[in-house]
Enzyme design. Structure first.
Site, mmCIF file in Angstrom:
data_model
loop_
_atom_site.group_PDB
_atom_site.id
_atom_site.type_symbol
_atom_site.label_atom_id
_atom_site.label_comp_id
_atom_site.label_asym_id
_atom_site.label_seq_id
_atom_site.Cartn_x
_atom_site.Cartn_y
_atom_site.Cartn_z
ATOM 1 N N HIS A 132 -6.380 43.097 99.752
ATOM 2 C CA HIS A 132 -6.472 41.652 99.490
ATOM 3 C C HIS A 132 -7.012 41.337 98.096
ATOM 4 O O HIS A 132 -7.060 40.165 97.721
ATOM 5 C CB HIS A 132 -7.360 41.016 100.552
ATOM 6 C CG HIS A 132 -8.776 41.503 100.473
ATOM 7 N ND1 HIS A 132 -9.130 42.813 100.753
ATOM 8 C CD2 HIS A 132 -9.908 40.889 100.095
ATOM 9 C CE1 HIS A 132 -10.417 42.962 100.554
ATOM 10 N NE2 HIS A 132 -10.927 41.812 100.158
ATOM 11 N N ASP A 133 -7.467 42.346 97.360
ATOM 12 C CA ASP A 133 -8.003 42.126 96.013
ATOM 13 C C ASP A 133 -7.036 42.568 94.918
ATOM 14 O O ASP A 133 -7.355 42.464 93.737
ATOM 15 C CB ASP A 133 -9.304 42.918 95.817
ATOM 16 C CG ASP A 133 -10.434 42.414 96.694
ATOM 17 O OD1 ASP A 133 -10.452 41.207 97.010
ATOM 18 O OD2 ASP A 133 -11.295 43.232 97.064
ATOM 19 N N ASP A 146 -2.587 24.792 111.992
ATOM 20 C CA ASP A 146 -3.437 24.138 110.976
ATOM 21 C C ASP A 146 -3.209 24.728 109.575
ATOM 22 O O ASP A 146 -3.915 24.387 108.633
ATOM 23 C CB ASP A 146 -4.923 24.205 111.367
ATOM 24 C CG ASP A 146 -5.467 25.630 111.388
ATOM 25 O OD1 ASP A 146 -4.676 26.575 111.155
ATOM 26 O OD2 ASP A 146 -6.673 25.800 111.631
ATOM 27 N N GLU A 184 -16.594 50.469 100.415
ATOM 28 C CA GLU A 184 -15.897 50.004 99.203
ATOM 29 C C GLU A 184 -16.845 50.181 98.028
ATOM 30 O O GLU A 184 -17.958 49.661 98.049
ATOM 31 C CB GLU A 184 -15.495 48.535 99.352
ATOM 32 C CG GLU A 184 -14.610 48.088 98.194
ATOM 33 C CD GLU A 184 -14.776 46.630 97.792
ATOM 34 O OE1 GLU A 184 -13.879 46.090 97.138
ATOM 35 O OE2 GLU A 184 -15.824 46.022 98.109
ATOM 36 N N ASP A 220 -18.297 46.317 102.488
ATOM 37 C CA ASP A 220 -17.975 45.629 101.241
ATOM 38 C C ASP A 220 -18.968 45.993 100.129
ATOM 39 O O ASP A 220 -20.185 45.927 100.344
ATOM 40 C CB ASP A 220 -18.061 44.122 101.538
ATOM 41 C CG ASP A 220 -17.492 43.263 100.448
ATOM 42 O OD1 ASP A 220 -16.275 43.257 100.272
ATOM 43 O OD2 ASP A 220 -18.284 42.582 99.771
ATOM 44 N N ASP A 233 -0.673 32.156 112.006
ATOM 45 C CA ASP A 233 -1.370 30.941 112.425
ATOM 46 C C ASP A 233 -0.857 30.523 113.798
ATOM 47 O O ASP A 233 0.329 30.229 113.953
ATOM 48 C CB ASP A 233 -1.105 29.852 111.369
ATOM 49 C CG ASP A 233 -1.632 28.506 111.796
ATOM 50 O OD1 ASP A 233 -2.546 28.460 112.665
ATOM 51 O OD2 ASP A 233 -1.146 27.480 111.274
HETATM 52 C C1 GLC Z 1 -15.213 42.932 97.726
HETATM 53 C C2 GLC Z 1 -14.137 42.203 98.496
HETATM 54 C C3 GLC Z 1 -13.710 41.008 97.718
HETATM 55 C C4 GLC Z 1 -14.916 40.108 97.568
HETATM 56 C C5 GLC Z 1 -16.093 40.841 96.931
HETATM 57 C C6 GLC Z 1 -17.370 40.095 97.136
HETATM 58 O O1 GLC Z 1 -14.735 43.465 96.548
HETATM 59 O O2 GLC Z 1 -13.079 43.070 98.789
HETATM 60 O O3 GLC Z 1 -12.659 40.305 98.330
HETATM 61 O O4 GLC Z 1 -14.579 38.994 96.780
HETATM 62 O O5 GLC Z 1 -16.302 42.100 97.515
HETATM 63 O O6 GLC Z 1 -17.734 40.111 98.491
#
Ligand code: GLC
Length: 579
Positions: A338-339, A25, A265, A206, A21
C-alpha cells in the site's frame, strides 16, 4: 513445535479501505473482505495480512490508531473481525494483523492524557521536549532538533498547552510512543496478547525499527531543499532495538502453543541488521520488510525524485539478501504494497502490448526466490498505476504534503505532478478491480478515491476462468510453492550478474534443480550459460508464453522456469555369485 508454516506460505495483503465495499458508502469494509474469501481460496494463498481496521481519525488512512481494541465504524465491528477470523480459519487460512505501535493517533486516550500536563502520569509515554535553549517556545527554528518528519515538515509539533514539543516521525497526528518507558512496552504487549486471544495468527509490525532511538536526540545532517535535518540515522535501529524485540517475543509470542508469524517493517534496516533480527535463536521476528530494492529507483532527492531502475542493481541487491539470509534468518519477498506504486508500471511495462506478460514475469521472478512472497491486492490481476491528471484526485497525505512543500518552494508544478504520478502511494490505493462496471464492482456508491478506468480490461471477473490470465499465473506460482520443495528450500545462485536485461538464477534442493530465466526488455535477448547443455531436455515448470520457449533466446518480457528432475534411482540387480 512443528516447522514454521510461513516458510512455505504465500501471504495476501488487504488494504481494507479499497478492497470491497459492502454497504455502498464508497469505502471498503470488513463484511466486504469476508465476502471475498472464496476468491482468496481460489488464488490459493495461505494467510492474509490485513492493514489497519482500528478506530482512527484516518489522518494516515488508519495508521494513526486511536483505539487498538476496537474496529473503526467505517470498517465494521469487532463481531466482523471475529467472523473474519472464523471464516479464514474455516478455509485453512491465517490472519496476520497490522500493529502500529511506534506511534498512536494524537486522539488516542494515552496521548490525550500525556499532553494534558507536564506532571501527567503518562507524560513520559511520548517524547516531550522543551524548545531549543535560548529560543522562545513555538518560535520558528526553536524545535528541539532539526529533524524532518517522513511526511515532510518538522518532526516536532509545538503544544501551547504545556509549552513543549512532541515528536512525530510521521504526521503531526501520529505522536511517537516512548518505548524507553517499560509501562509503554507492557501496555503494547498486553494489547497484542488480547488480539492473540481473539484468534489472530500473527503480526505485521509497522516501522518497528524506529522504536529504539539513539539518545540524546541531536540534530541531523541538513536535507537539501528544506530547512530540516535527517532524523533517520538517529531513530532507525537504535541501541535497544534487539532487546525490545526479544522482550516482545518472550512476552507475546513465546507464550503461545501454536506457530505464529511476525514480520517487522523496517525502512532503513541493512542486511546485517536483518541477519540479527531474523536469526531464529535470537527470538526477535521471523522476517522483515526491507526497502533496499524498492529504493533503487529513488534519486538523490528521495522517493519523489525518481530515476530509471538499473536491472543489474536490482539483481545485485536481491541476490545479496538471498545469500545473506540463506543460512540463518529468512526473507520476505515483495514488489508491491500500500506504500509503493504498482509493480507492473514500475518494474515491468504497463503498455497494453506487454502488460500481461511483464506482470507474469515479475510474479515468476519474485515467487521463485527463497522467502515468503507477499501479494498485494490487485497485483494478482496486473493492476497498474492510475493516470493522475490533477492534484484533487490524490488522497494520501504524504503526496499532498509533498506537493505543498515542493510547489511552495517554487518547483515546477508539472514536474511535481509527474513525480507523484510515478511514485504516489495512491497508485496502490485505487479500488480493487472486481469487474468491468463503472466502479469496478468495488462499491455501489461513490468511491472515496477514483477507480482506474482500465477496470474495463483489467478485472477479476475476466481473469478468474481465463487460463492465460495474470490471476491464473499467480495461482500456478502459489501451487508451485506448495508442491515443489526446491521453491521453498532450494539454495539460490544468481547467474549472469552483469547482464543488463536478463534476470537468471538457479535454485537447488537435494537432486532437484530449477533455472529461472526472465527478460526484462521489449527486445529479444539471448542467454549464454556455460552449463546450458545440462538443461537439455529439462521440463518447463512455468512460462509466460504459450508455446515451448526457444530456451536460450528469450522473447520480449519472457519468463521461464526449467526443472531438471532428480535422476531416476538406479536399482542394480545383484550379480549372481558376487556379494
Ligand atoms: C508504514 C506504513 C505506512 C504508514 C507509516 C506510518 O510505513 O506502511 O502506510 O504511513 O508506516 O505509520
Amino acid at each position: 513445535m512443528p516447522e514454521a508454516w510461513w516458510k512455505s506460505a504465500v501471504v495476501y495483503q488487504i488494504w481494507p479501505r479499497s478492497f470491497a465495499d459492502s454497504n455502498g458508502d464508497g469505502v471498503g469494509d470488513l463484511p466486504g473482505v469476508i465476502g471475498k474469501l472464496d476468491y482468496l481460496r481460489t488464488l490459493g494463498v495461505d494467510a492474509v495480512w490485513l492493514s489497519p481496521f482500528y478506530r482512527s481519525p484516518m489522518d494516515d488512512m488508519g495508521y494513526d490508531i486511536s483505539d487498538y481494541q476496537d474496529v473503526d465504524p467505517v470498517f465494521g465491528t469487532l463481531a466482523d473481525i471475529d467472523e473474519l477470523i472464523a471464516e479464514l480459519h474455516a478455509r485453512d487460512m491465517k490472519l496476520m494483523i497490522d500493529v502500529v505501535v511506534n506511534h498512536t493517533s494524537d486522539e488516542h486516550p494515552w496521548f490525550i492524557e500525556s499532553r494534558s500536563a507536564k506532571d501527567s502520569p503518562k507524560r513520559d509515554w511520548y517524547w516531550w521536549r522543551p524548545s531549543r535553549p535560548g529560543m522562545a517556545p513555538g518560535e520558528p527554528g526553536a524545535e528541539p532538533t532539526n529533524w524532518r518528519a517522513a511526511f515532510q515538515g518538522s518532526a516536532w509539533e509545538f503544544d501551547p498547552a504545556t509549552d513543549e514539543y512532541y515528536l512525530h516521525m510521521f504526521s503531526r497526528k501520529q505522536p511517537d510512543l516512548n518505548w524507553e518507558n517499560p509501562e509503554v512496552r507492557q501496555a503494547v504487549y498486553e494489547m497484542l496478547r488480547w488480539w492473540l486471544d481473539r484468534g489472530v495468527d500473527g503480526f505485521r509490525m509497522d516501522v518497528i525499527n524506529l522504536v529504539s532511538k539513539f539518545l540524546p536526540l541531536v540534530d541531523g545532517k541538513p536535507v537539501p531543499g528544506t530547512r530540516f535535518g535527517d532524523a533517520w540515522p538517529q531513530v532507525s535501529c537504535g541501541p535497544r532495538i534487539h532487546e525490545f524485540l526479544h522482550e516482545m517475543h518472550l512476552e507475546v509470542v513465546a507464550a503461545q502453543d501454536r506457530v505464529l508469524v511476525t514480520v517487522g517493517e523496517m525502512p532503513g534496516a541493512t542486511l546485517q541488521d536483518a541477519q540479527l533480527f531474523t536469526d531464529p535463536v535470537r527470538e526477535e521476528v521471523d522476517m522483515i520488510f526491507q526497502f533496499e530494492h524498492v529504493d533503487l529507483d529513488h534519486g538523490p532527492g528521495g522517493r519523489y525524485d525518481p530515476k530509471a531502475l538499473c536491472l543489474t542493481d536490482l539483481k545485485a541487491s536481491l541476490a545479496r539478501w538471498q545469500t545473506g539470509l540463506a543460512d540463518r534468518g529468512w526473507n520476505s519477498l515483495y514488489w508491491d504494497n500500500h506504500d509503493q506504486p504498482r509493480a507492473v508500471s514500475r518494474f515491468g511495462c504497463d503498455d497494453p502490448e506487454y502488460r500481461v506478460r511483464s506482470a507474469k514475469l515479475l510474479a515468476t521472478v519474485l515467487h521463485l526466490h527463497r522467502g515468503t512472497p507477499y501479494v498485494y491486492q490487485g497485483e494478482e490481476l496486473g493492476m497498474t498505476n492510475y493516470p493522475w491528471s490533477s492534484l484533487d484526485e490524490f488522497r494520501d497525505l504524504d503526496s499532498l504534503n509533498y506537493w505543498a512543500e515542493a510547489v511552495g518552494r517554487g518547483d515546477d508544478p508539472g514536474k511535481v505532478l509527474a513525480a507523484l504520478r510515478a511514485q504516489s502511494r495512491d497508485n496502490a490505493r485505487t479500488p480493487m478491480q472486481w469487474n468491468g462496471s463503472e466502479n469496478a464492482g468495488f462499491t455501489t456508491g461513490k468511491p472515496w478515491i477514483p477507480v482506474n478506468p482500465n477496470c474495463a480490461e483489467i478485472n477479476a471477473e475476466a481473469q478468474l476462468t481465463d487460463p492465460t490470465s495474470v490471476f491464473t499465473h499467480y495461482r500456478r506460482l502459489i501451487e508451485l510453492r506448495h508442491e515443489v520443495a526446491a521453491v521453498v528450500h532450494g539454495d539460490f545462485t544468481m547467474r549472469l550478474d552483469d547482464d543488463p536485461h536478463v534476470y537468471a538464477f538457479t535454485r537447488e534442493y537435494a537432486d532437484e534443480r530449477l533455472l529461472v530465466l526472465a527478460n526484462f526488455d521489449d527486445h529479444e535477448r539471448s542467454v549464454e550459460l556455460p552449463d546450458a547443455d545440462e538443461w537439455t531436455g529439462a521440463e518447463v515448470l512455468i512460462s509466460n508464453y504459450p508455446d515451448e520457449p526457444g530456451r536460450w533466446t528469450l522473447r520480449a518480457w519472457e519468463a521461464t522456469v526449467l526443472r531438471r528432475a532428480p535422476a531416476p534411482a538406479v536399482h542394480e540387480e545383484p550379480v549372481p555369485g558376487q556379494s
